[in-house]
Design a protein around this motif. Structure first.
Motif, PDB file in Angstrom:
ATOM      1  N   CYS A   1       0.840  -1.207   0.000  1.00 10.82           N
ATOM      2  CA  CYS A   1       0.000   0.000   0.000  1.00 10.82           C
ATOM      3  C   CYS A   1       0.872   1.253   0.000  1.00 10.82           C
ATOM      4  CB  CYS A   1      -0.902   0.025   1.232  1.00 10.82           C
ATOM      5  SG  CYS A   1      -1.959  -1.417   1.417  1.00 10.82           S
ATOM      6  N   VAL A   2       1.897   1.241   0.867  1.00 14.00           N
ATOM      7  CA  VAL A   2       2.735   2.439   0.987  1.00 14.00           C
ATOM      8  C   VAL A   2       3.476   2.707  -0.319  1.00 14.00           C
ATOM      9  CG1 VAL A   2       4.727   3.435   2.168  1.00 14.00           C
ATOM     10  CG2 VAL A   2       2.982   2.230   3.489  1.00 14.00           C
ATOM     11  N   GLU A   3       3.982   1.640  -0.940  1.00 11.52           N
ATOM     12  CA  GLU A   3       4.736   1.882  -2.174  1.00 11.52           C
ATOM     13  C   GLU A   3       3.816   2.352  -3.306  1.00 11.52           C
ATOM     14  OE1 GLU A   3       8.572  -0.237  -2.692  1.00 11.52           O
ATOM     15  OE2 GLU A   3       7.671  -0.812  -4.598  1.00 11.52           O
TER      16      GLU A   3
ATOM     17  N   SER B   1      -4.845   0.268   6.454  1.00 12.77           N
ATOM     18  CA  SER B   1      -3.709  -0.516   5.976  1.00 12.77           C
ATOM     19  C   SER B   1      -3.375  -1.535   7.045  1.00 12.77           C
ATOM     20  CB  SER B   1      -2.500   0.403   5.762  1.00 12.77           C
ATOM     21  OG  SER B   1      -1.330  -0.360   5.491  1.00 12.77           O
TER      22      SER B   1
ATOM     23  N   ILE C   1       2.976  -1.433   8.375  1.00  8.89           N
ATOM     24  CA  ILE C   1       3.793  -0.990   7.234  1.00  8.89           C
ATOM     25  C   ILE C   1       5.295  -1.170   7.428  1.00  8.89           C
ATOM     26  CG2 ILE C   1       1.968   0.625   6.538  1.00  8.89           C
ATOM     27  CD1 ILE C   1       3.944   2.919   7.343  1.00  8.89           C
TER      28      ILE C   1
ATOM     29  N   LEU D   1       9.950   2.313   8.106  1.00 10.36           N
ATOM     30  CA  LEU D   1       9.749   3.493   7.252  1.00 10.36           C
ATOM     31  C   LEU D   1      10.990   3.806   6.413  1.00 10.36           C
ATOM     32  CD1 LEU D   1       7.715   5.952   9.481  1.00 10.36           C
ATOM     33  CD2 LEU D   1       7.014   3.879   8.319  1.00 10.36           C
TER      34      LEU D   1
ATOM     35  N   TYR E   1      11.526   2.473   2.695  1.00 11.45           N
ATOM     36  CA  TYR E   1      10.830   2.967   1.498  1.00 11.45           C
ATOM     37  C   TYR E   1      11.575   4.073   0.762  1.00 11.45           C
ATOM     38  CZ  TYR E   1       6.792   0.625   3.526  1.00 11.45           C
ATOM     39  OH  TYR E   1       5.946  -0.310   4.038  1.00 11.45           O
TER      40      TYR E   1
ATOM     41  N   VAL F   1       6.866   9.793   5.004  1.00  8.05           N
ATOM     42  CA  VAL F   1       5.875   8.800   5.422  1.00  8.05           C
ATOM     43  C   VAL F   1       5.550   9.007   6.899  1.00  8.05           C
ATOM     44  CG1 VAL F   1       5.373   6.325   5.633  1.00  8.05           C
ATOM     45  CG2 VAL F   1       6.893   7.126   3.807  1.00  8.05           C
TER      46      VAL F   1
ATOM     47  N   THR G   1       2.934   7.534  10.157  1.00  8.64           N
ATOM     48  CA  THR G   1       1.997   6.448  10.461  1.00  8.64           C
ATOM     49  C   THR G   1       1.661   6.349  11.948  1.00  8.64           C
ATOM     50  OG1 THR G   1       1.495   4.103  10.076  1.00  8.64           O
ATOM     51  CG2 THR G   1       3.739   4.616  10.757  1.00  8.64           C
TER      52      THR G   1
ATOM     53  N   THR H   1      -2.669  11.275  10.069  1.00  8.20           N
ATOM     54  CA  THR H   1      -2.864   9.889   9.613  1.00  8.20           C
ATOM     55  C   THR H   1      -4.319   9.458   9.892  1.00  8.20           C
ATOM     56  OG1 THR H   1      -1.912   9.086  11.717  1.00  8.20           O
ATOM     57  CG2 THR H   1      -0.420   9.286   9.845  1.00  8.20           C
TER      58      THR H   1
ATOM     59  N   VAL I   1      -1.975   5.745   7.551  1.00 10.25           N
ATOM     60  CA  VAL I   1      -0.740   6.188   6.897  1.00 10.25           C
ATOM     61  C   VAL I   1      -1.008   7.416   6.038  1.00 10.25           C
ATOM     62  CG1 VAL I   1       1.181   5.474   5.402  1.00 10.25           C
ATOM     63  CG2 VAL I   1      -0.130   3.736   6.656  1.00 10.25           C
TER      64      VAL I   1
ATOM     65  N   VAL J   1       1.394   9.681   3.198  1.00  8.40           N
ATOM     66  CA  VAL J   1       2.695   9.901   2.565  1.00  8.40           C
ATOM     67  C   VAL J   1       2.616  11.165   1.708  1.00  8.40           C
ATOM     68  CG1 VAL J   1       3.086   7.407   2.486  1.00  8.40           C
ATOM     69  CG2 VAL J   1       2.317   8.577   0.427  1.00  8.40           C
TER      70      VAL J   1
END
Lengths: 348, 348
Positions: free
Chosen positions: B91-93, B116, B119, B122, B125, B138, B140, B248, B267, B269
């Protein structure tokens, strides 16, 4: 003297700036933001600053004409300004107004200001936007000043690098204004003038020892302010100070590398519109729940319950409108000097 | 066992997720991000997590199909996702890829993910985007967990609420990954299993005393992790934790108010494109100047010079690709259990 009506104080400050050939729209914003700082209780970053701002205007190190704020580059969601050292509060409010409008269209807006003059109290900007159900965020550093040591170091390299954020709730907004260092330059200066012993060991001396004694800060070579987290967890405060440095001077492309000597600020502001994301009512409900849980956390010291950031300031502000604003002696002294230097009468 | 080649470890983790009916594109990202956490030295947030992720997949508390990530609302610069507890790294990417593209067009992009799953690390990423000359950020929180006390309180209310940011420089990027609390849940758990004495007094016990003893954290009623800044300056860490909570769970409109019980993450970003602002080369020059000044700050302890955030991790990573990755015993034990629970052979 006793208490001053906020409106009278604002009018007095505004006249001082108008007398220094500052554009009316600039004088209006700057005087409002400075007084707002005092209303919220941030007396080191309120009208006390007028004296220094006026001196810089006279010497040409600060500009007063609104036209000094130039757009360098702009998209529908982002803008880069160059301010040529225009008084900071006007620049910041223009930037926040741009990002607020962008946020209403796209969910987010961002603005970076390079070569702003000093921007005063970050908390003072926020309520204008939380009242519109937006989340404003302000970050700043001053490339001309080095007062905070990196974690593990003795020599000061950067500034307290504060951030401010306003968060709407169902009741009073949360107003955050914190530096990424243990304390601010303003508190060091004020404490030094008042005797020199800080409440906590927030400085590091040349022998690498944490100290409450402000003389170390003015020694040669100078001591430094510790990053938030102090010796044990200062790598986190240092990292956060680096974040602010990168998103202000780094993003604007103008900072320490340019050998800046004059008082000023690199600034980045963002605004989020919660209506675009999970919704204004959902944000408020979530934050109300969070605030309630925090206030219900049993206090460590019985007579000091948990307080949310900004709530003491909002209460102070309301009281000042009812009873008048009480300014500390050092602020009054600075104002009297400012009036005298401007050839103005002292009206209070 | 001795050292493992990173590629072999990633392949092994990927096979475990594929065996749990996870989409190939999800398994690929999750295994890469988990291994990356270990490569950078964050062993509490690397492949050790696979065991918990796989258990949640089997129980239905985590999802493995890429289609679970749904766009709720989208503008050219912002997006709100609902992830239905899809494994967080994927999800984060996806969110960062969206914001990177938006940033190249508008200067900025933002994405919020509600519901989500966890993750992971951090810092893992960031380099993908700093290598593209972008600044990824990012933030969270986990609405299902309460481990940090608000400043002045005894009862835990929220999570360490970390942020990560990557900053391009002319040489190695700066990789920041810090919580807004003194320490993380992962460190408390790991220390508790290893004897129970933290390096610093990062917890507060039920009598309101800071303590190194982790048993207080697992007592009834439980102690709590102190905000960054500890007793003296914890109002700042609490304010920063509140900021992350608002940006968040608050922005996504889904969090503690919804009575969440399952392991997961709220999250947000953001990605900034410095090319839109002061320019990539100017950002790098500014940050190179800042890094040099930090590294030149005389060290407090002669044998411990100032280090920039992330640089030790980047050195560790390079060494692991040369010599193989050395995993701590607790990580190996978790991996062996994960393999056994999945009915897989242990290949190392």
């Amino acid at each position: 003297m006793s208490r001053i009506a906020p409106e009278q104080l604002e009018h007095f400050i505004q006249q001082l700036f108008l007398g220094a050939d500052v554009s009316p729209e600039v004088a209006s914003v700057v005087s409002r933001v400075l007084v707002e700082g005092d209303l919220l209780g941030h007396h080191t970053h309120g009208v006390k600053l007028a004296q220094g701002y006026l001196r810089d205007l006279r010497s040409g190190h600060a500009k007063g004409q609104a036209a000094s704020l130039q757009v360098v580059r702009q998209s529908p969601a982002a803008v880069l300004y160059d301010a040529d050292y225009l008084l900071g509060p006007y620049c910041v409010e223009q930037a926040l107004d741009f990002t607020a409008q962008a946020a209403r269209t796209f969910g987010i807006g961002v603005a970076t200001i390079r070569r702003s003059h000093h921007i005063a109290c970050l908390a003072a900007y926020l309520q204008r936007y939380t009242e519109q159900d937006l989340i404003p965020l302000v970050l700043t550093s001053d490339p001309a000043v080095a007062s905070v040591a990196p974690h593990g170091g003795l020599d000061p390299v950067y500034t307290p690098n504060p951030l401010g954020i306003g968060i709407p709730t169902g009741e009073k907004p949360i107003l955050i204004d914190v530096s990424m260092s243990t304390i601010t330059n303003g508190l060091v200066n004020k404490t030094h003038q008042a005797g020199g012993q800080l409440e906590h060991a927030a400085l590091i001396d040349q022998d690498g020892q944490p100290t409450r004694d402000t003389t170390t800060f003015f020694a040669t070579p100078p001591g430094a302010i510790l990053p938030l987290g102090s010796l044990e967890f200062g790598h986190k405060g240092f990292a956060l100070g680096t974040l602010v440095e990168a998103l202000t001077a780094g993003l604007g492309g103008f900072g320490r590398k340019d050998g800046v000597k004059q008082w000023g600020a690199a600034v980045t502001v963002l605004t989020f519109d919660p209506a675009f994301f999970g919704g204004v009512e959902e944000l408020k409900a979530e934050m109300d729940h969070f605030v309630a849980a925090c206030l219900e956390s049993r206090p460590r010291v019985a007579q000091s319950p948990v307080r949310m950031p900004g709530h003491a300031g909002i209460a102070r502000r309301a009281k000042a409108f009812e009873q008048g604003l009480e300014l500390p002696e050092d602020v009054l002294a600075a104002l009297r000097t400012a009036a005298s230097e401007a050839g103005s009468d002292w009206p209070f």
